[in-house]
Design a protein around this motif. Structure first.
Motif, mmCIF file in Angstrom:
data_model
loop_
_atom_site.group_PDB
_atom_site.id
_atom_site.type_symbol
_atom_site.label_atom_id
_atom_site.label_comp_id
_atom_site.label_asym_id
_atom_site.label_seq_id
_atom_site.Cartn_x
_atom_site.Cartn_y
_atom_site.Cartn_z
ATOM 1 N N LYS A 72 0.680 -1.315 0.003
ATOM 2 C CA LYS A 72 0.034 -0.070 -0.054
ATOM 3 C C LYS A 72 0.850 1.325 0.124
ATOM 4 N N THR A 73 0.354 2.245 -0.465
ATOM 5 C CA THR A 73 0.884 3.736 -0.455
ATOM 6 C C THR A 73 0.817 4.060 1.075
ATOM 7 N N ALA A 74 1.567 5.237 1.225
ATOM 8 C CA ALA A 74 1.505 5.784 2.873
ATOM 9 C C ALA A 74 0.343 6.091 3.057
ATOM 10 N N ALA A 75 -0.667 6.549 1.998
ATOM 11 C CA ALA A 75 -2.132 6.942 2.558
ATOM 12 C C ALA A 75 -3.028 5.439 2.664
ATOM 13 N N GLY A 76 -2.463 4.417 2.338
ATOM 14 C CA GLY A 76 -3.287 3.297 2.753
ATOM 15 C C GLY A 76 -3.691 2.538 1.431
ATOM 16 N N VAL A 77 -3.388 3.185 0.306
ATOM 17 C CA VAL A 77 -4.218 2.723 -0.934
ATOM 18 C C VAL A 77 -3.522 1.519 -1.352
ATOM 19 N N PRO A 78 -4.070 0.347 -1.837
ATOM 20 C CA PRO A 78 -3.303 -0.669 -2.219
ATOM 21 C C PRO A 78 -2.922 -0.588 -3.732
ATOM 22 N N VAL A 79 -1.626 -1.320 -4.055
ATOM 23 C CA VAL A 79 -0.769 -0.895 -5.323
ATOM 24 C C VAL A 79 -0.712 -2.383 -5.803
ATOM 25 N N HIS A 80 -1.584 -2.590 -6.829
ATOM 26 C CA HIS A 80 -1.558 -3.872 -7.469
ATOM 27 C C HIS A 80 -0.275 -4.024 -8.566
ATOM 28 N N VAL A 81 0.511 -5.093 -8.600
ATOM 29 C CA VAL A 81 1.592 -5.213 -9.602
ATOM 30 C C VAL A 81 1.158 -5.541 -10.899
ATOM 31 N N GLN A 82 1.724 -4.979 -12.044
ATOM 32 C CA GLN A 82 1.419 -5.255 -13.366
ATOM 33 C C GLN A 82 2.600 -5.864 -14.081
ATOM 34 N N LEU A 83 2.187 -7.024 -14.502
ATOM 35 C CA LEU A 83 3.226 -7.589 -15.460
ATOM 36 C C LEU A 83 2.979 -7.628 -16.901
ATOM 37 N N LEU A 84 4.026 -7.768 -17.669
ATOM 38 C CA LEU A 84 3.689 -7.877 -19.262
ATOM 39 C C LEU A 84 5.053 -9.054 -19.769
ATOM 40 N N GLY A 85 4.245 -9.577 -20.705
ATOM 41 C CA GLY A 85 5.148 -10.607 -21.315
ATOM 42 C C GLY A 85 4.043 -11.564 -22.119
ATOM 43 N N SER A 86 4.580 -12.406 -22.902
ATOM 44 C CA SER A 86 3.847 -13.267 -23.631
ATOM 45 C C SER A 86 3.970 -14.842 -23.409
ATOM 46 N N ASP A 87 4.925 -15.061 -22.554
ATOM 47 C CA ASP A 87 5.357 -16.674 -22.119
ATOM 48 C C ASP A 87 4.631 -16.955 -21.004
ATOM 49 N N PRO A 88 3.620 -17.636 -21.183
ATOM 50 C CA PRO A 88 2.612 -18.171 -20.013
ATOM 51 C C PRO A 88 3.514 -18.727 -18.883
ATOM 52 N N GLN A 89 4.535 -19.465 -18.873
ATOM 53 C CA GLN A 89 5.124 -19.912 -17.757
ATOM 54 C C GLN A 89 5.972 -18.991 -17.089
ATOM 55 N N ILE B 155 0.017 -6.160 -28.922
ATOM 56 C CA ILE B 155 0.052 -7.312 -29.970
ATOM 57 C C ILE B 155 -0.584 -8.352 -29.532
ATOM 58 N N LEU B 156 -0.656 -9.090 -28.571
ATOM 59 C CA LEU B 156 -1.260 -10.390 -28.257
ATOM 60 C C LEU B 156 -2.813 -10.116 -28.374
ATOM 61 N N LEU B 157 -3.396 -9.113 -28.719
ATOM 62 C CA LEU B 157 -4.595 -9.060 -28.946
ATOM 63 C C LEU B 157 -4.868 -9.521 -30.234
ATOM 64 N N GLU B 158 -3.849 -9.508 -31.106
ATOM 65 C CA GLU B 158 -4.144 -10.384 -32.381
ATOM 66 C C GLU B 158 -4.272 -12.029 -32.280
ATOM 67 N N THR B 159 -4.069 -12.459 -31.130
ATOM 68 C CA THR B 159 -4.034 -13.974 -30.863
ATOM 69 C C THR B 159 -4.799 -14.191 -29.279
ATOM 70 N N PRO B 160 -6.029 -14.208 -29.397
ATOM 71 C CA PRO B 160 -6.836 -14.258 -28.062
ATOM 72 C C PRO B 160 -6.460 -15.480 -27.257
ATOM 73 N N ASN B 161 -5.961 -16.372 -28.134
ATOM 74 C CA ASN B 161 -5.704 -17.894 -27.432
ATOM 75 C C ASN B 161 -4.197 -17.464 -26.730
ATOM 76 N N GLU B 162 -3.480 -16.842 -27.077
ATOM 77 C CA GLU B 162 -2.061 -16.614 -26.114
ATOM 78 C C GLU B 162 -2.808 -15.682 -25.052
ATOM 79 N N VAL B 163 -3.647 -14.969 -25.023
ATOM 80 C CA VAL B 163 -4.247 -14.034 -24.009
ATOM 81 C C VAL B 163 -4.690 -14.984 -23.019
ATOM 82 N N HIS B 164 -5.681 -15.859 -23.449
ATOM 83 C CA HIS B 164 -6.204 -16.787 -22.735
ATOM 84 C C HIS B 164 -5.153 -17.819 -21.806
#
Length: 321
Positions: free
Chosen positions: A58-75, A111-120
Motif C-alpha cells: 500500500k501507499t503511505a495513504a493506505g491505498v493498495p498497489v497492484h503489480v502489473q506484469l507484461l509478457g507473452s510466455d505463460p510459464q 500485440i497479443l490482442l491479435e491472438t486471443p488464445n495467447e491472451v487466454h
C-alpha cells in the motif's frame, strides 16, 4: 463505485502514487508494467517498481498497489506472478494494452490482442500460479489494428479466470487520440460474467457521467485526467454524493511539485529531477493556466537549487493570490 489510478509508464511511479493517493478518492493503483521475458526476476526488480511491497502493498495513504506484469510466455509470466505474490502484491494485473512499438515488437502488450488464445494462456497460467486469495486481473485495448477481436479477447480473459478486466476503449493504432469508444465496453459487459472497468478520456465529472451512461460501468480507471487534475477522483466522488467540493488551487499544486522534487532527489540522480517536474507541468497545463507560464520559465533551467527556488517563489505568489 471504484476509481483506479492508471499505470502510466515513466510517469505514475511510486512518488506520483504517493502524492495522488494522499489527496483521496483513489481506491487502488496499478504499477507501471514489469517486463517479463526469459527469467524469473529478482526481488529487487519488483521492489524498484513497487517499493510499496515492503509496506503491505500500500501507499503511505493506505491505498493498495497492484503489480502489473507484461509478457507473452505463460510459464515465465506465471513464475514471476508467483514471486510478486510472495513479495506481498495484493493483486496481479496483466498488460494487454501497451501500444509501444518496442514492446509490441517483442510480443508484449497490445500485440497479443491479435491472438486471443495467447491472451487466454497467459491469464490461465498466472491464475493457476497465484494463491486463490490474490486477484488476477487484466487490462486490454479494443484491439491492435482494428476492433474485430475485442469480444474474443474479453472472453479469453474472463474464461481464463480473471477477477475483472479493464478496457481502454481504443485500439493500439488509435493510440490516445479521442474519442474513446465506450460503447464497445458496454458490449463487452453483455458478453462476460466478470466486472468490467472503463478507461479512456475521463477528464472531469461530466466525462465520468457520460462514460458511465454509455459503458454501463460504475468503476473507472483514470490516467492523464488524474495527472492533469490531481484531485479529480475526489471531485468525482463528491459530485456523485451530491456534495460538490472546490477543486484544489494552484498554490496546493506547487506544494506537490516541491514534494515531487524532494522525493525525486532520493530516487534518482539530480540531473533527472528537472525532467520529472517539466513532465508533470506539461500535463498540468490542461487544467491550470499557471502551469504553462511556470513550464516556460523552468524548461531551460538545469540547476536543481535554482529550480527549487523558482518553485518556492511561485508558491509564495500563489498563496498571495
Amino acid at each position: 463505485m471504484k476509481i483506479v489510478l492508471a499505470p502510466m509508464e515513466g510517469l505514475v511511479d511510486p512518488i506520483m502514487r504517493d502524492i495522488l493517493t494522499r489527496l483521496g478518492g483513489i481506491d487502488y493503483c496499478v504499477t507501471e508494467f514489469i517486463r517479463v521475458s526469459v527469467r524469473v526476476l529478482p526481488p529487487h526488480i519488483f521492489r524498484k517498481t513497487c517499493p510499496e511491497l515492503d509496506h503491505g502493498g500500500k501507499t503511505a495513504a493506505g491505498v493498495p498497489v497492484h503489480v502489473q506484469l507484461l509478457g507473452s510466455d505463460p510459464q515465465m509470466m506465471a513464475h514471476n506472478a508467483a514471486r510478486a505474490a510472495r513479495l506481498g502484491a495484493p493483486a496481479i494485473d496483466l498488460n494487454f494494452g501497451c501500444p509501444s512499438k518496442g514492446v509490441n515488437a517483442n510480443r508484449g502488450g497490445a500485440i497479443l490482442l491479435e491472438t486471443p488464445n495467447e491472451v487466454h494462456d497467459v491469464v490461465s497460467a498466472v491464475r493457476q500460479a497465484v494463491p486463490n486469495d490474490i486477484p488476477v486481473t487484466a487490462k486490454m485495448r479494443l484491439g491492435f489494428k482494428d476492433k474485430s477481436l475485442y469480444l474474443d479477447n474479453a472472453a479469453a480473459i474472463a474464461d481464463a479466470g480473471a477477477a475483472h478486466v479493464t478496457v481502454h476503449a481504443r485500439t493500439k493504432v488509435e493510440g490516445y487520440k479521442p474519442p474513446a469508444h465506450w460503447e464497445y465496453i458496454a458490449r463487452i459487459r453483455e458478453c462476460v460474467k466478470i466486472p468490467v472497468i472503463a478507461n479512456g478520456e475521463i477528464w472531469n465529472h461530466d466525462d465520468y457521467a457520460r462514460c458511465r451512461e454509455v459503458s454501463g460501468c460504475s468503476d473507472v480507471m483514470i490516467g492523464r485526467g488524474q495527472i492533469s487534475q490531481p484531485d479529480l477522483s475526489k471531485v468525482i466522488k463528491a459530485e456523485r454524493d451530491g456534495k460538490p467540493i472546490e477543486p484544489i488551487g494552484w498554490d496546493v499544486i506547487v506544494g506537490f511539485l516541491l514534494d515531487l522534487v524532494a522525493q525525486s532527489q532520493h530516487r534518482m540522480q539530480p540531473r533527472y529531477v528537472h525532467g520529472r517536474v517539466k513532465q508533470w507541468l506539461h500535463h498540468l497545463k490542461r487544467r491550470f493556466p499557471e502551469a504553462k507560464v511556470l513550464f516556460d520559465q523552468v524548461k531551460v533551467v538545469n540547476d536543481l537549487d535554482l529550480l527549487k527556488q523558482m518553485l518556492l517563489d511561485e508558491q509564495a505568489r500563489a498563496e498571495q493570490n
